[in-house]
Design an enzyme around this catalytic site. Structure first.
Site, short mmCIF file in Angstrom:
data_model
loop_
_atom_site.label_atom_id
_atom_site.label_comp_id
_atom_site.label_asym_id
_atom_site.label_seq_id
_atom_site.Cartn_x
_atom_site.Cartn_y
_atom_site.Cartn_z
N CYS A 36 1.84 18.35 -36.10
CA CYS A 36 0.41 18.32 -36.54
C CYS A 36 0.09 19.44 -37.08
CB CYS A 36 -0.44 17.88 -35.25
SG CYS A 36 -0.49 19.24 -34.08
N ARG A 95 2.53 22.02 -38.61
CA ARG A 95 3.39 22.66 -39.59
C ARG A 95 4.38 21.69 -40.31
NH1 ARG A 95 5.26 26.75 -37.65
NH2 ARG A 95 3.98 26.88 -35.87
N SER A 108 2.48 29.02 -32.60
CA SER A 108 1.50 27.71 -32.27
C SER A 108 0.06 28.32 -32.42
CB SER A 108 1.79 27.05 -30.92
OG SER A 108 3.33 26.90 -30.93
N GLY A 122 3.84 24.23 -24.97
CA GLY A 122 5.71 23.94 -24.54
C GLY A 122 5.51 22.92 -25.51
N GLY A 165 -3.57 5.70 -28.67
CA GLY A 165 -2.10 6.07 -29.11
C GLY A 165 -1.42 6.23 -27.63
N GLY A 204 2.07 7.63 -27.72
CA GLY A 204 3.00 8.67 -27.83
C GLY A 204 3.13 9.98 -26.98
N MET A 229 2.19 13.11 -27.15
CA MET A 229 0.81 13.95 -26.90
C MET A 229 -0.36 13.14 -26.47
SD MET A 229 -0.45 17.00 -27.73
CE MET A 229 0.51 17.59 -29.12
#
Length: 480
Positions: free
Chosen positions: A50, A52, A109, A115, A192, A194, A196
Protein backbone atom coordinates in the site's frame (compact mmCIF):
# COMPACT_ATOMS: atom_id res chain seq x y z
CA UNK A 1 26.02 -9.86 -8.29
CA UNK A 2 24.33 -7.25 -10.45
CA UNK A 3 21.18 -6.65 -8.43
CA UNK A 4 19.19 -3.51 -9.23
CA UNK A 5 16.07 -2.09 -7.57
CA UNK A 6 14.05 0.83 -8.91
CA UNK A 7 11.03 1.97 -6.94
CA UNK A 8 9.03 4.58 -5.10
CA UNK A 9 7.55 4.63 -1.62
CA UNK A 10 5.92 6.86 0.96
CA UNK A 11 9.39 8.25 1.67
CA UNK A 12 9.98 9.42 -1.90
CA UNK A 13 6.52 10.16 -3.31
CA UNK A 14 3.29 11.78 -2.15
CA UNK A 15 0.33 9.50 -1.51
CA UNK A 16 -1.44 10.94 -4.55
CA UNK A 17 1.31 9.55 -6.81
CA UNK A 18 1.52 6.22 -4.97
CA UNK A 19 -2.22 5.87 -5.30
CA UNK A 20 -2.12 6.31 -9.07
CA UNK A 21 0.89 4.02 -9.44
CA UNK A 22 -0.68 1.14 -7.49
CA UNK A 23 -0.53 -2.22 -9.27
CA UNK A 24 -3.15 -4.95 -9.10
CA UNK A 25 -1.84 -8.54 -9.06
CA UNK A 26 -2.53 -8.99 -12.78
CA UNK A 27 -0.54 -5.84 -13.54
CA UNK A 28 2.31 -7.08 -11.35
CA UNK A 29 2.44 -10.34 -13.29
CA UNK A 30 2.53 -8.51 -16.63
CA UNK A 31 5.26 -6.19 -15.32
CA UNK A 32 7.40 -9.16 -14.33
CA UNK A 33 6.96 -10.86 -17.68
CA UNK A 34 7.82 -7.68 -19.59
CA UNK A 35 10.84 -7.06 -17.36
CA UNK A 36 12.20 -10.51 -18.09
CA UNK A 37 11.63 -9.93 -21.80
CA UNK A 38 13.71 -6.75 -21.63
CA UNK A 39 17.33 -7.16 -22.69
CA UNK A 40 19.14 -6.05 -19.50
CA UNK A 41 17.21 -8.32 -17.07
CA UNK A 42 17.58 -12.06 -16.44
CA UNK A 43 15.50 -12.22 -13.23
CA UNK A 44 12.73 -10.04 -11.81
CA UNK A 45 10.51 -9.64 -8.74
CA UNK A 46 8.07 -6.89 -7.74
CA UNK A 47 7.26 -5.78 -4.20
CA UNK A 48 3.96 -3.89 -4.30
CA UNK A 49 2.32 -2.81 -1.05
CA UNK A 50 0.00 0.00 0.00
CA UNK A 51 2.96 2.36 0.37
CA UNK A 52 5.66 1.11 -2.00
CA UNK A 53 6.21 -0.26 -5.49
CA UNK A 54 9.66 -1.72 -6.12
CA UNK A 55 10.99 -3.65 -9.10
CA UNK A 56 14.00 -5.91 -8.46
CA UNK A 57 16.05 -7.36 -11.29
CA UNK A 58 19.35 -9.06 -12.05
CA UNK A 59 20.78 -6.94 -14.86
CA UNK A 60 23.93 -7.08 -16.94
CA UNK A 61 24.10 -3.31 -17.55
CA UNK A 62 23.47 -0.70 -14.84
CA UNK A 63 22.46 2.38 -16.86
CA UNK A 64 20.43 0.40 -19.39
CA UNK A 65 18.80 -1.46 -16.52
CA UNK A 66 17.78 1.73 -14.70
CA UNK A 67 16.31 3.19 -17.90
CA UNK A 68 14.43 0.00 -18.77
CA UNK A 69 13.04 -0.64 -15.27
CA UNK A 70 11.94 3.00 -14.89
CA UNK A 71 10.18 2.89 -18.25
CA UNK A 72 8.42 -0.37 -17.39
CA UNK A 73 7.24 0.98 -14.04
CA UNK A 74 5.80 4.03 -15.78
CA UNK A 75 4.10 1.96 -18.48
CA UNK A 76 2.45 -0.46 -16.08
CA UNK A 77 1.54 2.06 -13.40
CA UNK A 78 -0.07 4.46 -15.83
CA UNK A 79 1.94 7.40 -14.48
CA UNK A 80 3.98 9.15 -17.17
CA UNK A 81 7.73 8.60 -17.02
CA UNK A 82 8.50 12.33 -16.77
CA UNK A 83 6.13 12.68 -13.83
CA UNK A 84 7.27 9.46 -12.15
CA UNK A 85 11.04 9.90 -12.46
CA UNK A 86 11.51 12.56 -9.73
CA UNK A 87 10.00 10.16 -7.18
CA UNK A 88 12.01 7.07 -8.13
CA UNK A 89 14.99 5.80 -6.14
CA UNK A 90 17.67 3.41 -7.36
CA UNK A 91 19.82 0.96 -5.38
CA UNK A 92 22.47 -1.31 -6.86
CA UNK A 93 24.33 -4.41 -5.67
CA UNK A 94 25.05 -4.29 -1.89
CA UNK A 95 22.96 -1.14 -1.45
CA UNK A 96 19.99 -2.93 -3.03
CA UNK A 97 20.46 -5.84 -0.61
CA UNK A 98 20.71 -3.41 2.31
CA UNK A 99 17.51 -1.70 1.20
CA UNK A 100 15.44 -4.91 1.00
CA UNK A 101 16.76 -6.18 4.34
CA UNK A 102 15.86 -2.83 5.94
CA UNK A 103 12.39 -3.04 4.42
CA UNK A 104 11.97 -6.59 5.74
CA UNK A 105 12.82 -5.44 9.27
CA UNK A 106 10.25 -2.65 9.15
CA UNK A 107 12.86 0.11 9.20
CA UNK A 108 11.45 1.63 6.01
CA UNK A 109 7.77 1.29 6.93
CA UNK A 110 5.36 4.09 7.75
CA UNK A 111 5.19 2.65 11.25
CA UNK A 112 8.70 1.54 12.19
CA UNK A 113 8.87 -2.12 13.14
CA UNK A 114 5.52 -3.24 11.71
CA UNK A 115 5.56 -6.88 10.73
CA UNK A 116 3.06 -6.95 7.86
CA UNK A 117 5.81 -6.32 5.33
CA UNK A 118 7.17 -9.85 5.84
CA UNK A 119 3.97 -11.34 4.44
CA UNK A 120 4.13 -8.97 1.50
CA UNK A 121 7.76 -9.95 0.77
CA UNK A 122 6.72 -13.59 0.91
CA UNK A 123 3.92 -12.86 -1.58
CA UNK A 124 6.38 -11.10 -3.91
CA UNK A 125 8.68 -14.13 -3.84
CA UNK A 126 5.78 -16.52 -4.42
CA UNK A 127 4.67 -14.57 -7.50
CA UNK A 128 8.20 -14.56 -8.91
CA UNK A 129 8.46 -18.32 -8.35
CA UNK A 130 5.02 -18.94 -9.85
CA UNK A 131 5.92 -17.03 -13.01
CA UNK A 132 9.51 -18.36 -13.05
CA UNK A 133 10.92 -14.83 -13.10
CA UNK A 134 12.85 -15.27 -9.84
CA UNK A 135 16.03 -17.26 -10.37
CA UNK A 136 18.93 -18.13 -8.11
CA UNK A 137 19.82 -14.56 -7.07
CA UNK A 138 16.32 -13.27 -6.27
CA UNK A 139 15.27 -16.52 -4.60
CA UNK A 140 18.31 -16.29 -2.34
CA UNK A 141 17.77 -12.58 -1.75
CA UNK A 142 14.10 -12.72 -0.80
CA UNK A 143 14.46 -15.87 1.30
CA UNK A 144 17.31 -14.22 3.18
CA UNK A 145 15.26 -11.02 3.60
CA UNK A 146 12.51 -13.05 5.26
CA UNK A 147 15.04 -14.64 7.63
CA UNK A 148 16.59 -11.25 8.44
CA UNK A 149 13.18 -9.74 9.19
CA UNK A 150 12.26 -12.63 11.49
CA UNK A 151 15.64 -12.38 13.20
CA UNK A 152 15.15 -8.65 13.83
CA UNK A 153 11.76 -9.25 15.43
CA UNK A 154 12.96 -12.18 17.57
CA UNK A 155 16.29 -10.73 18.74
CA UNK A 156 15.32 -7.11 19.35
CA UNK A 157 12.42 -5.04 20.61
CA UNK A 158 11.79 -3.48 17.20
CA UNK A 159 8.08 -4.27 17.66
CA UNK A 160 8.06 -1.67 20.43
CA UNK A 161 9.27 1.00 18.00
CA UNK A 162 5.88 0.98 16.37
CA UNK A 163 2.75 -1.05 15.88
CA UNK A 164 1.10 -2.59 12.90
CA UNK A 165 -0.51 -0.15 10.51
CA UNK A 166 -3.92 -1.41 11.67
CA UNK A 167 -3.29 -0.74 15.37
CA UNK A 168 -1.64 2.59 14.62
CA UNK A 169 -4.62 3.66 12.52
CA UNK A 170 -7.18 2.63 15.15
CA UNK A 171 -5.21 4.47 17.82
CA UNK A 172 -5.30 7.56 15.64
CA UNK A 173 -9.08 7.24 15.48
CA UNK A 174 -9.23 6.84 19.25
CA UNK A 175 -7.22 10.06 19.58
CA UNK A 176 -5.62 9.44 22.96
CA UNK A 177 -8.35 7.25 24.46
CA UNK A 178 -7.10 3.70 25.31
CA UNK A 179 -8.08 1.48 22.40
CA UNK A 180 -9.99 -0.94 24.61
CA UNK A 181 -12.05 1.88 26.13
CA UNK A 182 -12.71 3.49 22.77
CA UNK A 183 -13.73 0.24 21.00
CA UNK A 184 -15.74 -1.26 23.85
CA UNK A 185 -19.31 -2.13 22.82
CA UNK A 186 -19.05 -0.61 19.34
CA UNK A 187 -20.33 -2.12 16.10
CA UNK A 188 -17.75 -2.38 13.30
CA UNK A 189 -17.92 -2.87 9.55
CA UNK A 190 -14.85 -4.35 7.83
CA UNK A 191 -14.82 -4.15 4.03
CA UNK A 192 -12.51 -6.71 2.43
CA UNK A 193 -11.36 -10.14 3.58
CA UNK A 194 -7.66 -10.07 2.69
CA UNK A 195 -4.74 -10.18 5.12
CA UNK A 196 -4.95 -6.53 6.21
CA UNK A 197 -8.75 -6.61 6.59
CA UNK A 198 -8.51 -9.87 8.55
CA UNK A 199 -5.95 -8.33 10.86
CA UNK A 200 -8.19 -5.28 11.37
CA UNK A 201 -11.19 -7.46 12.19
CA UNK A 202 -9.18 -9.53 14.68
CA UNK A 203 -7.72 -6.40 16.28
CA UNK A 204 -11.18 -4.88 16.72
CA UNK A 205 -12.53 -8.13 18.17
CA UNK A 206 -9.71 -8.28 20.74
CA UNK A 207 -10.15 -4.58 21.53
CA UNK A 208 -13.72 -5.18 22.67
CA UNK A 209 -16.14 -4.31 19.87
CA UNK A 210 -19.50 -6.03 20.23
CA UNK A 211 -19.96 -7.02 16.60
CA UNK A 212 -18.01 -7.08 13.33
CA UNK A 213 -19.79 -7.29 9.99
CA UNK A 214 -17.50 -8.43 7.16
CA UNK A 215 -18.36 -7.38 3.60
CA UNK A 216 -16.53 -8.81 0.62
CA UNK A 217 -17.07 -9.30 -3.12
CA UNK A 218 -16.72 -13.06 -2.52
CA UNK A 219 -19.22 -13.84 0.23
CA UNK A 220 -17.58 -17.19 1.04
CA UNK A 221 -14.36 -15.41 2.09
CA UNK A 222 -16.34 -13.03 4.30
CA UNK A 223 -18.14 -15.99 5.88
CA UNK A 224 -14.85 -17.75 6.54
CA UNK A 225 -13.40 -14.66 8.24
CA UNK A 226 -16.52 -14.30 10.39
CA UNK A 227 -16.16 -17.95 11.44
CA UNK A 228 -12.49 -17.49 12.35
CA UNK A 229 -13.31 -14.43 14.47
CA UNK A 230 -15.79 -16.39 16.57
CA UNK A 231 -13.83 -19.64 16.87
CA UNK A 232 -12.77 -20.76 20.38
CA UNK A 233 -9.36 -19.32 21.19
CA UNK A 234 -9.83 -16.27 18.94
CA UNK A 235 -9.32 -14.01 22.00
CA UNK A 236 -12.40 -11.95 21.19
CA UNK A 237 -14.25 -10.01 23.88
CA UNK A 238 -17.01 -11.77 25.83
CA UNK A 239 -20.30 -11.75 23.94
CA UNK A 240 -18.62 -10.83 20.65
CA UNK A 241 -20.44 -11.76 17.43
CA UNK A 242 -19.55 -11.56 13.74
CA UNK A 243 -21.47 -11.80 10.49
CA UNK A 244 -20.79 -11.83 6.75
CA UNK A 245 -22.71 -9.64 4.31
CA UNK A 246 -22.82 -9.05 0.59
CA UNK A 247 -21.23 -5.86 -0.76
CA UNK A 248 -24.74 -4.77 -1.74
CA UNK A 249 -25.61 -4.62 1.97
CA UNK A 250 -22.82 -2.13 2.80
CA UNK A 251 -25.18 0.94 2.80
CA UNK A 252 -27.39 -0.71 5.43
CA UNK A 253 -24.37 -1.73 7.52
CA UNK A 254 -22.97 1.80 7.30
CA UNK A 255 -26.12 3.10 8.97
CA UNK A 256 -25.48 0.76 11.91
CA UNK A 257 -21.71 0.98 12.26
CA UNK A 258 -19.64 3.02 14.69
CA UNK A 259 -16.33 2.03 13.09
CA UNK A 260 -15.52 1.19 9.47
CA UNK A 261 -12.24 -0.31 8.24
CA UNK A 262 -11.77 -0.76 4.50
CA UNK A 263 -8.93 -2.44 2.66
CA UNK A 264 -9.85 -3.94 -0.71
CA UNK A 265 -8.03 -4.43 -3.97
CA UNK A 266 -10.43 -2.18 -5.84
CA UNK A 267 -8.88 0.35 -8.20
CA UNK A 268 -11.59 2.95 -7.47
CA UNK A 269 -13.45 4.45 -4.53
CA UNK A 270 -15.57 1.93 -2.60
CA UNK A 271 -17.26 4.37 -0.20
CA UNK A 272 -18.18 7.81 -1.51
CA UNK A 273 -18.68 10.83 0.71
CA UNK A 274 -22.31 10.92 -0.43
CA UNK A 275 -22.89 7.30 0.63
CA UNK A 276 -21.47 8.01 4.07
CA UNK A 277 -23.49 11.23 4.38
CA UNK A 278 -26.63 9.29 3.45
CA UNK A 279 -25.86 6.56 5.99
CA UNK A 280 -25.38 9.13 8.75
CA UNK A 281 -28.57 10.92 7.77
CA UNK A 282 -30.56 7.68 8.00
CA UNK A 283 -29.81 7.37 11.71
CA UNK A 284 -32.69 8.57 13.89
CA UNK A 285 -30.49 10.31 16.44
CA UNK A 286 -26.92 11.39 17.18
CA UNK A 287 -26.13 8.11 18.87
CA UNK A 288 -27.04 6.20 15.70
CA UNK A 289 -29.56 3.45 15.16
CA UNK A 290 -28.49 -0.05 15.97
CA UNK A 291 -25.66 0.94 18.32
CA UNK A 292 -25.27 -1.07 21.51
CA UNK A 293 -26.27 0.41 24.86
CA UNK A 294 -22.67 0.00 26.06
CA UNK A 295 -21.33 2.08 23.17
CA UNK A 296 -23.86 4.83 23.75
CA UNK A 297 -23.18 4.87 27.48
CA UNK A 298 -19.44 5.04 26.90
CA UNK A 299 -19.83 8.00 24.54
CA UNK A 300 -22.06 9.77 27.05
CA UNK A 301 -19.51 9.25 29.82
CA UNK A 302 -16.50 10.35 27.79
CA UNK A 303 -16.01 14.06 27.38
CA UNK A 304 -12.78 13.99 25.33
CA UNK A 305 -12.53 15.80 22.02
CA UNK A 306 -12.12 12.53 20.15
CA UNK A 307 -15.82 11.71 20.59
CA UNK A 308 -17.31 15.17 20.21
CA UNK A 309 -19.38 15.30 17.05
CA UNK A 310 -17.96 12.01 15.68
CA UNK A 311 -20.69 9.50 14.91
CA UNK A 312 -18.71 7.37 12.46
CA UNK A 313 -14.98 6.61 12.58
CA UNK A 314 -13.41 5.34 9.34
CA UNK A 315 -10.00 3.79 8.70
CA UNK A 316 -8.89 3.43 5.07
CA UNK A 317 -5.87 1.11 4.69
CA UNK A 318 -6.16 0.65 0.93
CA UNK A 319 -3.94 1.97 -1.84
CA UNK A 320 -5.50 3.31 -4.01
CA UNK A 321 -7.85 4.60 -1.34
CA UNK A 322 -11.22 2.94 -0.77
CA UNK A 323 -12.87 5.89 0.97
CA UNK A 324 -13.45 9.24 -0.69
CA UNK A 325 -11.09 11.88 0.76
CA UNK A 326 -14.04 14.30 0.82
CA UNK A 327 -15.17 12.47 3.98
CA UNK A 328 -12.58 14.57 5.84
CA UNK A 329 -14.99 17.49 5.38
CA UNK A 330 -17.96 15.76 7.05
CA UNK A 331 -18.48 17.16 10.53
CA UNK A 332 -19.83 14.00 12.16
CA UNK A 333 -17.35 11.53 10.61
CA UNK A 334 -13.66 11.07 11.17
CA UNK A 335 -11.41 9.52 8.52
CA UNK A 336 -7.88 8.24 8.97
CA UNK A 337 -6.25 7.13 5.72
CA UNK A 338 -2.79 6.23 4.43
CA UNK A 339 -1.91 9.88 3.87
CA UNK A 340 -2.74 10.97 7.41
CA UNK A 341 -0.98 7.90 8.82
CA UNK A 342 2.16 8.84 6.91
CA UNK A 343 2.08 12.35 8.34
CA UNK A 344 1.52 11.09 11.88
CA UNK A 345 4.20 8.40 11.75
CA UNK A 346 6.81 10.89 10.60
CA UNK A 347 6.81 12.30 14.13
CA UNK A 348 6.70 8.94 15.91
CA UNK A 349 9.59 8.33 18.34
CA UNK A 350 12.30 5.88 17.33
CA UNK A 351 13.07 3.06 19.76
CA UNK A 352 16.63 2.33 20.87
CA UNK A 353 16.24 -1.14 19.36
CA UNK A 354 16.29 0.38 15.89
CA UNK A 355 20.08 0.73 16.18
CA UNK A 356 20.38 -2.97 17.00
CA UNK A 357 18.29 -3.85 13.97
CA UNK A 358 20.47 -1.67 11.76
CA UNK A 359 23.52 -3.57 13.03
CA UNK A 360 21.81 -6.88 12.19
CA UNK A 361 21.04 -5.61 8.69
CA UNK A 362 24.65 -4.55 8.11
CA UNK A 363 25.97 -7.94 9.26
CA UNK A 364 23.48 -9.82 7.12
CA UNK A 365 24.27 -7.72 4.03
CA UNK A 366 27.97 -8.53 4.43
CA UNK A 367 27.20 -12.23 4.88
CA UNK A 368 24.90 -12.30 1.85
CA UNK A 369 27.47 -10.57 -0.32
CA UNK A 370 30.20 -12.98 0.77
CA UNK A 371 27.96 -15.98 0.07
CA UNK A 372 27.05 -14.68 -3.38
CA UNK A 373 30.67 -13.98 -4.28
CA UNK A 374 31.72 -17.43 -3.07
CA UNK A 375 28.88 -19.02 -5.05
CA UNK A 376 30.07 -17.16 -8.15
CA UNK A 377 33.32 -19.12 -8.20
CA UNK A 378 31.79 -22.52 -7.42
CA UNK A 379 31.01 -23.42 -11.07
CA UNK A 380 34.64 -22.67 -11.98
CA UNK A 381 35.94 -24.88 -9.15
CA UNK A 382 33.54 -27.65 -10.15
CA UNK A 383 34.65 -27.37 -13.79
CA UNK A 384 38.32 -27.53 -12.67
CA UNK A 385 37.75 -30.68 -10.62
CA UNK A 386 35.76 -32.23 -13.45
CA UNK A 387 38.63 -31.54 -15.83
CA UNK A 388 41.09 -33.08 -13.34
CA UNK A 389 38.90 -36.17 -12.99
CA UNK A 390 38.80 -36.51 -16.78
CA UNK A 391 42.61 -36.27 -16.93
CA UNK A 392 42.95 -38.99 -14.27
CA UNK A 393 40.50 -41.24 -16.11
CA UNK A 394 42.35 -40.71 -19.39
CA UNK A 395 45.73 -41.50 -17.85
CA UNK A 396 44.42 -44.63 -16.12
CA UNK A 397 42.97 -45.82 -19.42
CA UNK A 398 46.35 -45.18 -21.09
CA UNK A 399 48.08 -47.11 -18.30
CA UNK A 400 45.76 -50.07 -18.84
CA UNK A 401 46.85 -50.15 -22.48
CA UNK A 402 50.56 -50.11 -21.58
CA UNK A 403 50.35 -52.51 -18.60
CA UNK A 404 47.54 -54.94 -19.44
CA UNK A 405 48.81 -57.51 -16.93
CA UNK A 406 47.90 -55.44 -13.87
CA UNK A 407 45.36 -57.23 -11.67
CA UNK A 408 42.28 -55.46 -10.28
CA UNK A 409 43.88 -54.78 -6.89
CA UNK A 410 46.97 -53.18 -8.44
CA UNK A 411 44.89 -51.11 -10.87
CA UNK A 412 42.63 -49.88 -8.02
CA UNK A 413 45.63 -48.93 -5.88
CA UNK A 414 47.26 -46.96 -8.70
CA UNK A 415 43.98 -45.20 -9.53
CA UNK A 416 43.42 -44.24 -5.89
CA UNK A 417 46.99 -42.96 -5.58
CA UNK A 418 46.73 -40.76 -8.67
CA UNK A 419 43.40 -39.35 -7.48
CA UNK A 420 44.87 -38.57 -4.04
CA UNK A 421 47.77 -36.73 -5.63
CA UNK A 422 45.44 -34.64 -7.81
CA UNK A 423 43.10 -33.91 -4.89
CA UNK A 424 45.97 -32.79 -2.68
CA UNK A 425 47.36 -30.55 -5.38
CA UNK A 426 43.96 -28.92 -5.98
CA UNK A 427 42.79 -28.72 -2.37
CA UNK A 428 44.76 -25.70 -1.14
CA UNK A 429 44.26 -23.49 -4.22
CA UNK A 430 40.52 -24.23 -4.49
CA UNK A 431 39.90 -23.61 -0.78
CA UNK A 432 41.95 -20.43 -0.90
CA UNK A 433 40.30 -19.14 -4.07
CA UNK A 434 36.85 -19.61 -2.46
CA UNK A 435 38.00 -17.60 0.55
CA UNK A 436 39.40 -14.85 -1.65
CA UNK A 437 36.30 -14.81 -3.86
CA UNK A 438 34.08 -14.10 -0.82
CA UNK A 439 35.90 -10.82 -0.15
CA UNK A 440 34.92 -7.52 -1.81
CA UNK A 441 36.41 -7.38 -5.28
CA UNK A 442 36.98 -11.12 -5.29
CA UNK A 443 34.97 -11.80 -8.45
CA UNK A 444 38.14 -11.67 -10.58
CA UNK A 445 39.54 -14.84 -9.01
CA UNK A 446 37.15 -16.99 -11.02
CA UNK A 447 38.46 -15.44 -14.24
CA UNK A 448 42.04 -16.00 -13.09
CA UNK A 449 41.33 -19.65 -12.35
CA UNK A 450 39.80 -20.18 -15.78
CA UNK A 451 42.80 -18.56 -17.46
CA UNK A 452 45.43 -20.44 -15.44
CA UNK A 453 43.91 -23.86 -16.09
CA UNK A 454 42.58 -23.08 -19.57
CA UNK A 455 39.06 -24.13 -18.59
CA UNK A 456 36.40 -24.35 -21.26
CA UNK A 457 33.95 -21.44 -20.69
CA UNK A 458 31.11 -23.63 -21.96
CA UNK A 459 31.86 -26.20 -19.28
CA UNK A 460 31.69 -23.53 -16.58
CA UNK A 461 28.45 -22.15 -18.03
CA UNK A 462 26.92 -25.64 -18.05
CA UNK A 463 27.67 -26.03 -14.34
CA UNK A 464 26.17 -22.58 -13.65
CA UNK A 465 22.96 -23.41 -15.52
CA UNK A 466 22.52 -26.74 -13.75
CA UNK A 467 23.26 -25.14 -10.36
CA UNK A 468 20.79 -22.32 -11.00
CA UNK A 469 18.00 -24.68 -12.02
CA UNK A 470 18.56 -26.92 -9.02
CA UNK A 471 18.73 -23.95 -6.67
CA UNK A 472 15.50 -22.43 -7.97
CA UNK A 473 13.70 -25.75 -7.66
CA UNK A 474 14.90 -26.38 -4.11
CA UNK A 475 14.27 -22.83 -2.92
CA UNK A 476 10.71 -22.86 -4.19
CA UNK A 477 10.02 -25.79 -1.85
CA UNK A 478 11.61 -24.15 1.16
CA UNK A 479 9.04 -22.73 3.59
CA UNK A 480 9.33 -19.00 4.18
Amino acid sequence: MSLLVVGLSHRSAPVSVLERAALAREAQAKLLQDTLAAEPATEAAVLATCNRIELYADVDKFHAGVAELSTLLAQHSGVGLEELTPYLYVHYEDRAVHHLFSVACGLDSMVVGEGQILGQIKDALALGQELHTAGRLLNDLFQQALRVGKRAHSETGIDRAGQSLVTFGLERLADGVPLGDWAGGKRALVIGAGSMSSLAAATLARAGVAHVAVANRTLARAERLAEILTEPGARSAAGFTASAVEMAAVPQELALADVVVSCTGAMGVVLTAEAIRAALASRPDAAGAGRTDAACALDAACGDAARTGVRLALLDLAMPRDIDAAVHRLEDARLVDIESLAEASADAPMAADVDRVRAIVSDEVAAFGAAQRAAHITPTVVALRTMAADVVASEIARLDGRLPDLDDKQRAEITQTVRRVVDKLLHAPTVRVKELASTPGGAGYADALRELFDLDPQAVAAVSRADSQAGTHNTAREPA
